[in-house]
Design a protein around this motif. Structure first.
Motif, PDB file in Angstrom:
ATOM      1  N   UNK A 112       0.827  -1.199   0.000  1.00 22.32           N
ATOM      2  CA  UNK A 112       0.000   0.000   0.000  1.00 22.32           C
ATOM      3  C   UNK A 112       0.863   1.252   0.000  1.00 22.32           C
ATOM      4  N   UNK A 113       1.970   1.231   0.753  1.00 17.73           N
ATOM      5  CA  UNK A 113       2.850   2.401   0.796  1.00 17.73           C
ATOM      6  C   UNK A 113       3.408   2.713  -0.592  1.00 17.73           C
ATOM      7  N   UNK A 237      -1.281  -4.645  13.582  1.00 16.78           N
ATOM      8  CA  UNK A 237      -0.052  -5.205  13.012  1.00 16.78           C
ATOM      9  C   UNK A 237      -0.018  -5.105  11.484  1.00 16.78           C
ATOM     10  N   UNK A 238      -1.193  -5.057  10.820  1.00 20.47           N
ATOM     11  CA  UNK A 238      -1.243  -4.964   9.359  1.00 20.47           C
ATOM     12  C   UNK A 238      -1.030  -3.512   8.940  1.00 20.47           C
ATOM     13  N   UNK A 239       0.225  -3.091   8.900  1.00 21.53           N
ATOM     14  CA  UNK A 239       0.543  -1.705   8.580  1.00 21.53           C
ATOM     15  C   UNK A 239       1.848  -1.658   7.806  1.00 21.53           C
ATOM     16  N   UNK A 253      -5.142   0.361   7.142  1.00 16.16           N
ATOM     17  CA  UNK A 253      -6.536   0.405   6.726  1.00 16.16           C
ATOM     18  C   UNK A 253      -7.429   0.157   7.930  1.00 16.16           C
ATOM     19  N   UNK A 254      -8.577   0.806   7.924  1.00 16.49           N
ATOM     20  CA  UNK A 254      -9.558   0.627   8.990  1.00 16.49           C
ATOM     21  C   UNK A 254     -10.301  -0.685   8.757  1.00 16.49           C
ATOM     22  N   UNK A 255     -11.070  -1.156   9.740  1.00 20.40           N
ATOM     23  CA  UNK A 255     -11.858  -2.376   9.530  1.00 20.40           C
ATOM     24  C   UNK A 255     -12.819  -2.250   8.352  1.00 20.40           C
ATOM     25  N   UNK A 256     -13.204  -1.003   8.011  1.00 24.69           N
ATOM     26  CA  UNK A 256     -14.105  -0.788   6.879  1.00 24.69           C
ATOM     27  C   UNK A 256     -13.366  -0.766   5.547  1.00 24.69           C
ATOM     28  N   UNK A 257     -12.024  -0.831   5.590  1.00 23.70           N
ATOM     29  CA  UNK A 257     -11.240  -0.832   4.363  1.00 23.70           C
ATOM     30  C   UNK A 257     -10.770   0.536   3.925  1.00 23.70           C
ATOM     31  N   UNK A 258     -10.939   1.554   4.785  1.00 23.69           N
ATOM     32  CA  UNK A 258     -10.506   2.903   4.445  1.00 23.69           C
ATOM     33  C   UNK A 258      -9.010   3.065   4.698  1.00 23.69           C
TER      34      UNK A 258
END
Length: 293
Positions: A112-113, A237-239, A253-258
């Motif tokens: 994503x980065x 941890x998923x960052x 990302x947020x739990x909503x996928x944002x």
């Protein structure tokens, strides 16, 4: 086997690679699929028998479709954060093996980065970098797609590469120190440890959102520590980590996928400021660098 069936099978064999190219260009799975579908429509209306290198022809068409899309985005100033709701398209090896299982094992996923850094590039820079550095397309072919000389295409890729890797990156020791402080903040936020959060925050720390209303600033260690739940998604941890103007930033990302980004200013071992970013437009003109885990 008739010509139409043969052509469809050849196209389907190239589809994974074409979608991988388009995803890295556009940052959206849906738009990538649309770009590849457009390539199929153009192929279906072309005399394929006159195409000497079908894979190269398809790459050129997809590249031009993506380039036009990026230019339209830029003209409309529409630059959303890359979508991250779906899994990124795997990156095939430059010379993919015939065995699909072996190819899958060798595939690499785009981060994503990296997508955020790519979004900050100019359209032609992005295309030159993606096609050459990720898919080993020769500059002679890239030049035809962007209507430039091979030398100009090489310069565009070099400029993009410098932005991705960072040319003014702070010393590794300074980055390491920043990251340790950021990791401490994230760990405390994830654990909901108020005292540990306060311990890594400067008493006069501020937090603001780059694209929020003017004056929307939170001040003070206690106030920001008390909002630790707000940072829970970023503490996951998923960052991924990157540098923004030499400052460590966390992309998650947020739990909503944002998609969210939080940029940390660190001085003397304490966080002095936090900046939340949700629109890639606010990253234009900044020095962006990927950080390895």
């Amino acid at each position: 086997m008739n010509d139409d069936v043969w052509l469809a099978r050849r196209f389907e064999a190239d589809r994974p690679r074409l979608e991988a190219v388009a995803f890295r260009m556009l940052g959206s799975s849906g738009e990538a699929e649309d770009a590849v579908q457009e390539a199929w429509f153009r192929l279906a209306s072309t005399d394929a028998g006159q195409i000497a290198n079908l894979s190269g022809w398809l790459t050129t068409v997809v590249g031009r479709v993506c380039l036009d899309q990026l230019r339209r985005r830029k003209a409309r100033s529409e630059q959303p954060m890359p979508e991250h709701g779906a899994e990124p398209v795997p990156l095939p090896d430059a010379a993919p093996p015939a065995d699909p299982e072996s190819e899958a094992l060798m595939a690499d996923s785009v981060g994503l980065a990296l997508l955020i850094v790519l979004e900050a590039l100019e359209p032609a820079e992005r295309l030159a970098f993606v096609l050459h550095d990720m898919f080993a397309v020769p500059f002679e072919e890239i030049a035809r797609i962007i209507d430039r000389t091979p030398v100009a295409a090489r310069k565009l890729a070099s400029r993009a590469r410098a932005r991705v890797r960072g040319t003014e990156e702070p010393p590794a020791r300074d980055v390491s120190r920043q990251r340790k402080v950021v990791e401490a903040f994230l760990g405390a936020a994830r654990a909901g440890d108020f005292e540990a959060l306060v311990a890594v925050l400067d008493p006069e720390v501020t937090a603001r959102t780059a694209d929020g209303p003017v004056g929307a600033v939170i001040r003070g260690a206690a106030q920001i520590a008390g909002s630790a739940i707000t940072f829970a998604a970023l503490a996951s941890p998923a960052r991924e980590f990157m540098l923004v103007d030499g400052r460590v930033a966390v992309v998650s990302t947020s739990p909503e996928g944002t998609t969210r980004m939080l940029v940390f200013s660190v001085e003397d071992g304490l966080v002095t400021a936090l900046e939340g970013i949700a629109d890639v437009e606010h990253l234009r003109g900044r020095e962006l660098t990927l950080l390895e885990d």
